[in-house]
Structure formats: C-alpha cells, structure tokens
Design a protein around this motif. Structure first.
Motif, PDB file in Angstrom:
ATOM      1  N   SER A 151     -17.943   3.139   8.394  1.00 45.22           N
ATOM      2  CA  SER A 151     -16.695   2.366   8.441  1.00 45.22           C
ATOM      3  C   SER A 151     -16.677   1.363   7.289  1.00 45.22           C
ATOM      4  O   SER A 151     -17.662   0.665   7.047  1.00 45.22           O
ATOM      5  CB  SER A 151     -16.564   1.628   9.778  1.00 45.22           C
ATOM      6  N   ILE A 152     -15.552   1.322   6.579  1.00 44.77           N
ATOM      7  CA  ILE A 152     -15.337   0.399   5.459  1.00 44.77           C
ATOM      8  C   ILE A 152     -14.090  -0.422   5.776  1.00 44.77           C
ATOM      9  O   ILE A 152     -13.047   0.145   6.116  1.00 44.77           O
ATOM     10  CB  ILE A 152     -15.112   1.148   4.134  1.00 44.77           C
ATOM     11  N   ALA A 153     -14.190  -1.743   5.672  1.00 44.05           N
ATOM     12  CA  ALA A 153     -13.057  -2.617   6.014  1.00 44.05           C
ATOM     13  C   ALA A 153     -12.566  -3.388   4.795  1.00 44.05           C
ATOM     14  O   ALA A 153     -13.359  -3.871   3.978  1.00 44.05           O
ATOM     15  CB  ALA A 153     -13.452  -3.594   7.120  1.00 44.05           C
ATOM     16  N   TYR A 154     -11.234  -3.472   4.685  1.00 43.45           N
ATOM     17  CA  TYR A 154     -10.563  -4.270   3.668  1.00 43.45           C
ATOM     18  C   TYR A 154      -9.628  -5.266   4.350  1.00 43.45           C
ATOM     19  O   TYR A 154      -9.330  -5.155   5.545  1.00 43.45           O
ATOM     20  CB  TYR A 154      -9.727  -3.386   2.743  1.00 43.45           C
ATOM     21  N   SER A 155      -9.123  -6.196   3.563  1.00 42.69           N
ATOM     22  CA  SER A 155      -8.103  -7.128   4.041  1.00 42.69           C
ATOM     23  C   SER A 155      -6.833  -6.352   4.395  1.00 42.69           C
ATOM     24  O   SER A 155      -6.457  -5.408   3.695  1.00 42.69           O
ATOM     25  CB  SER A 155      -7.801  -8.158   2.958  1.00 42.69           C
ATOM     26  N   PRO A 156      -6.124  -6.731   5.480  1.00 42.20           N
ATOM     27  CA  PRO A 156      -4.861  -6.062   5.826  1.00 42.20           C
ATOM     28  C   PRO A 156      -3.842  -6.113   4.687  1.00 42.20           C
ATOM     29  O   PRO A 156      -3.094  -5.161   4.489  1.00 42.20           O
ATOM     30  CB  PRO A 156      -4.362  -6.847   7.048  1.00 42.20           C
ATOM     31  N   GLU A 157      -3.814  -7.221   3.936  1.00 44.17           N
ATOM     32  CA  GLU A 157      -2.862  -7.340   2.834  1.00 44.17           C
ATOM     33  C   GLU A 157      -3.156  -6.313   1.743  1.00 44.17           C
ATOM     34  O   GLU A 157      -2.240  -5.736   1.143  1.00 44.17           O
ATOM     35  CB  GLU A 157      -2.905  -8.755   2.240  1.00 44.17           C
ATOM     36  N   VAL A 158      -4.441  -6.073   1.476  1.00 50.07           N
ATOM     37  CA  VAL A 158      -4.831  -5.097   0.459  1.00 50.07           C
ATOM     38  C   VAL A 158      -4.394  -3.691   0.880  1.00 50.07           C
ATOM     39  O   VAL A 158      -3.841  -2.925   0.084  1.00 50.07           O
ATOM     40  CB  VAL A 158      -6.357  -5.137   0.239  1.00 50.07           C
ATOM     41  N   LEU A 159      -4.611  -3.346   2.149  1.00 52.23           N
ATOM     42  CA  LEU A 159      -4.252  -2.011   2.632  1.00 52.23           C
ATOM     43  C   LEU A 159      -2.735  -1.838   2.726  1.00 52.23           C
ATOM     44  O   LEU A 159      -2.211  -0.753   2.461  1.00 52.23           O
ATOM     45  CB  LEU A 159      -4.891  -1.764   4.000  1.00 52.23           C
ATOM     46  N   LYS A 160      -2.037  -2.900   3.087  1.00 51.83           N
ATOM     47  CA  LYS A 160      -0.577  -2.830   3.163  1.00 51.83           C
ATOM     48  C   LYS A 160       0.019  -2.543   1.793  1.00 51.83           C
ATOM     49  O   LYS A 160       0.942  -1.730   1.651  1.00 51.83           O
ATOM     50  CB  LYS A 160      -0.022  -4.142   3.719  1.00 51.83           C
ATOM     51  N   LYS A 161      -0.534  -3.182   0.780  1.00 52.18           N
ATOM     52  CA  LYS A 161      -0.071  -2.949  -0.594  1.00 52.18           C
ATOM     53  C   LYS A 161      -0.402  -1.532  -1.041  1.00 52.18           C
ATOM     54  O   LYS A 161       0.404  -0.866  -1.697  1.00 52.18           O
ATOM     55  CB  LYS A 161      -0.731  -3.968  -1.524  1.00 52.18           C
ATOM     56  N   ALA A 162      -1.584  -1.036  -0.669  1.00 51.39           N
ATOM     57  CA  ALA A 162      -2.004   0.311  -1.064  1.00 51.39           C
ATOM     58  C   ALA A 162      -1.163   1.385  -0.385  1.00 51.39           C
ATOM     59  O   ALA A 162      -0.952   2.466  -0.944  1.00 51.39           O
ATOM     60  CB  ALA A 162      -3.476   0.513  -0.738  1.00 51.39           C
ATOM     61  N   ASP A 163      -0.670   1.113   0.829  1.00 49.24           N
ATOM     62  CA  ASP A 163       0.168   2.088   1.538  1.00 49.24           C
ATOM     63  C   ASP A 163       1.455   2.389   0.771  1.00 49.24           C
ATOM     64  O   ASP A 163       2.047   3.452   0.929  1.00 49.24           O
ATOM     65  CB  ASP A 163       0.511   1.573   2.938  1.00 49.24           C
ATOM     66  N   LYS A 164       1.882   1.441  -0.052  1.00 45.45           N
ATOM     67  CA  LYS A 164       3.122   1.613  -0.804  1.00 45.45           C
ATOM     68  C   LYS A 164       2.888   2.234  -2.187  1.00 45.45           C
ATOM     69  O   LYS A 164       3.847   2.554  -2.879  1.00 45.45           O
ATOM     70  CB  LYS A 164       3.811   0.247  -0.968  1.00 45.45           C
ATOM     71  N   ASP A 165       1.627   2.378  -2.575  1.00 44.05           N
ATOM     72  CA  ASP A 165       1.304   2.876  -3.912  1.00 44.05           C
ATOM     73  C   ASP A 165       0.150   3.873  -3.817  1.00 44.05           C
ATOM     74  O   ASP A 165      -1.005   3.469  -3.655  1.00 44.05           O
ATOM     75  CB  ASP A 165       0.909   1.700  -4.819  1.00 44.05           C
ATOM     76  N   PRO A 166       0.429   5.184  -3.897  1.00 41.04           N
ATOM     77  CA  PRO A 166      -0.632   6.201  -3.783  1.00 41.04           C
ATOM     78  C   PRO A 166      -1.764   6.009  -4.790  1.00 41.04           C
ATOM     79  O   PRO A 166      -2.922   6.269  -4.470  1.00 41.04           O
ATOM     80  CB  PRO A 166       0.116   7.516  -4.031  1.00 41.04           C
ATOM     81  N   THR A 167      -1.439   5.550  -5.984  1.00 44.06           N
ATOM     82  CA  THR A 167      -2.484   5.334  -6.991  1.00 44.06           C
ATOM     83  C   THR A 167      -3.434   4.230  -6.558  1.00 44.06           C
ATOM     84  O   THR A 167      -4.656   4.356  -6.667  1.00 44.06           O
ATOM     85  CB  THR A 167      -1.851   4.978  -8.350  1.00 44.06           C
TER      86      THR A 167
END
Length: 321
Positions: free
Chosen positions: A105-121
């Motif tokens: 399991s690897i955890a990131y900040s919710p804000e980081v993942l939310k931003k990544a959900d909008k940008d596939p790259t």
C-alpha cells in the motif's frame, strides 16, 4: 533537522502551554472556545485513517516473478508538496506475499490524488513514482507495464490501514507478547498528562493542539522521493499507441504492428527503439517512455520502423517467430 529536548525542557514547555491556555480561558472565554474548537476539528481530520483510492496490477520480475498489487491510498495526515517544484511526499506499507502474488500500500495526500485524477499524465507519474520507490526500497525489478484493477483495494481495509499506520512504530518485546511503542513526541507527553487514566484512542481537547505541526512529520514516517533521486525519463509518460496482431487465414499470428503517436517529436533521431524477442522499449528522452511485454515472440533481426513526420507517427513492424 529534529531537535531532541531534555525531559526538563519538555516539561517546561508543557507547563508554559497549560499556563497560556489557563490565561486564555480566564481572560477571553470566547477566544478560548474558538481556539479549542478549531484544533478539535483539525485534530479530527489529521487523525482520519487512510482510504483506498485505486489498485494497480503489475509484476515483480526479479528476484522471483509474481503478480504485484499496489494499493494507491489517500491519507489526510500526509502533506501536499509546497509547490510543483517540491518533491511529492508518500508513505508506504510493507511488501507482503499473498496467495496470488504480493501486495503493498502506497499513500499520498488527497489533494495530490484529486489533481492526478484530472490529468492522466500526472496520474501516470505518481504511479511510476510509487513503482520506483518499491524497486529502490525492496531491491526488486518491476515490469514497467501496469493496469488499473477493476477493484479499488486488494485485501481488506483493515489490512491496508494496519500496514500504513504501523509505519514509524518501534516494537518492544515483553514476556509473551509484542507491544507497539510510538515515538515519544511532545504530543505523547501531552496525551499522558491530559488523559492520564483515559483510553489513548480518545484524546481530549488539549491534545489536538499539535495538529498545527502536521506539515512537519516525524523522520521515518513519510518517505519523500526528491526529484533529484529520479531521472526525468523515469517519470516520462507513455505515448498514445496501439499494438495489433496480424494473423493468417488459419488464425496463426504472423506480425505485430505497433503504432505510436509521438506528439511534438519532429525528428526520428530523438527516438531510441529497442526490441527483444518478448518486449519492446521506446524512449524519447525527457518526453515519452513506453515499455511493452509483447504477446508473441518476435524475430529481432526483421524488425522495421518508419516515422511519418506529417502526423508524428512511428510504425514498428515485427515478424512473429
């Protein structure tokens, strides 16, 4: 840099803290209530457990080949990077063997993942950062190809949370059992003073004041992968591509044709193509990186590649053995 305080210095700071709260409660009750309420809310958020976000499936190639499931999780206690130029903090649990492979399991900040959900790259870069971390920390070689599993979590929520929340704790052996002993931070000292005979899982008001320090995690709790530790090419996204299998009338595979759209690449001289019997690696340094496990064995000596400048398309033709 961490500064270790002597017990008398620590107690002096705690006494000053309580004195400050007493003065505030006596001289400005409304400010005191607002102060406590604000930190209660912040403390509740910082103590929230990790949550599942998505699950990846890839393979460990070395030392032993097996399936690997990577649970990408979000955790509010992990801070976001200060800016796009700062490294992305992450936390990783243990790499564990399971019946059908291995899981971590690897955890990131919710804000980081939310931003990544909008940008596939950006999502791909976070995934490859996690894979690079696993390779470096566990001395394994991973397959560079991956897929997003149809489920969000491999294993149970409880197993994932135990794996992540156990990081940074020391094990103290006693007769007949093993006891978790967390680092003796100022937060723990306040907890012992404030709740003396209460359950430590139910902290009272003064404890959550330490939520203000959540952007400065304990050493060892969050692993920060600096941008200087990873080559730019390691985080390069894969280009848009399509791999086709050409079959004869009997249905036997004859050729593999890869079509890759290399937007912004104006010269084939920038492309680095390597084809072996069972895999293909295509790199445009600093821009694209594509690694594919081929579905059929191919003849390396008959591989041809053509680049169309008009539409920035590279076509690779491979004969099946």
């Amino acid at each position: 840099m961490d500064i270790k305080l002597a017990p008398d210095q620590l107690l002096s700071q705690v006494n000053q803290f309580w004195s400050m709260l007493d003065d505030m409660a006596e001289n400005s009750p409304q400010s005191y209530q607002k102060f406590i309420q604000r930190h209660l809310e912040e403390g509740k958020e910082s103590m929230a457990p990790p949550e599942q976000h998505l699950c990846l499936q890839t393979k460990i190639l070395d030392p032993d080949e097996q399936l690997l499931f990577i649970n990408i999780c979000e955790w509010k206690k992990i801070p976001s990077p200060e800016s796009d130029k700062h490294p992305v903090p992450l936390m990783a649990g243990e790499l564990k063997d399971i019946s059908d492979g291995a899981v971590i399991s690897i955890a990131y900040s919710p804000e980081v993942l939310k931003k990544a959900d909008k940008d596939p790259t950006e999502q791909d870069q976070l995934i490859r950062l996690a894979m690079k971390y696993i390779e470096q920390q566990h001395k394994v070689t991973l397959c560079h190809s991956y897929c997003i599993a149809p489920f969000k979590l491999k294993g149970t929520v409880q197993q994932m949370r135990r794996s992540l929340e156990g990081i940074g704790q020391k094990q103290k052996k006693t007769k007949g059992r093993t006891e978790d002993v967390p680092d003796r931070s100022l937060l723990d000292q306040l907890r012992n003073i404030a709740v003396k005979d209460e359950e430590k899982e139910e902290p009272k008001t003064p404890i959550v004041i330490m939520a203000e320090t959540k952007t400065k995690p304990n050493v060892g709790l969050i692993e920060v992968m600096s941008s200087t530790e990873l080559n730019e090419d390691d985080l390069a996204p894969p280009p848009q591509h399509e791999l086709s299998v050409i079959r004869d009338e009997a249905g036997s595979p004859q050729k593999l044709i890869l079509t890759a759209y290399l937007q912004g690449v104006h010269s084939v001289s920038r492309c680095d193509l390597n084809v072996s019997k069972d895999d293909l690696m295509l790199e445009v340094p600093g821009k694209f990186k594509l690694h594919l496990d081929l579905p059929e064995l191919v003849n390396e000596d008959t591989v041809t590649a053509k680049y169309n400048k008009a539409n920035s398309t590279l076509t690779v033709t491979m004969s099946v053995l």
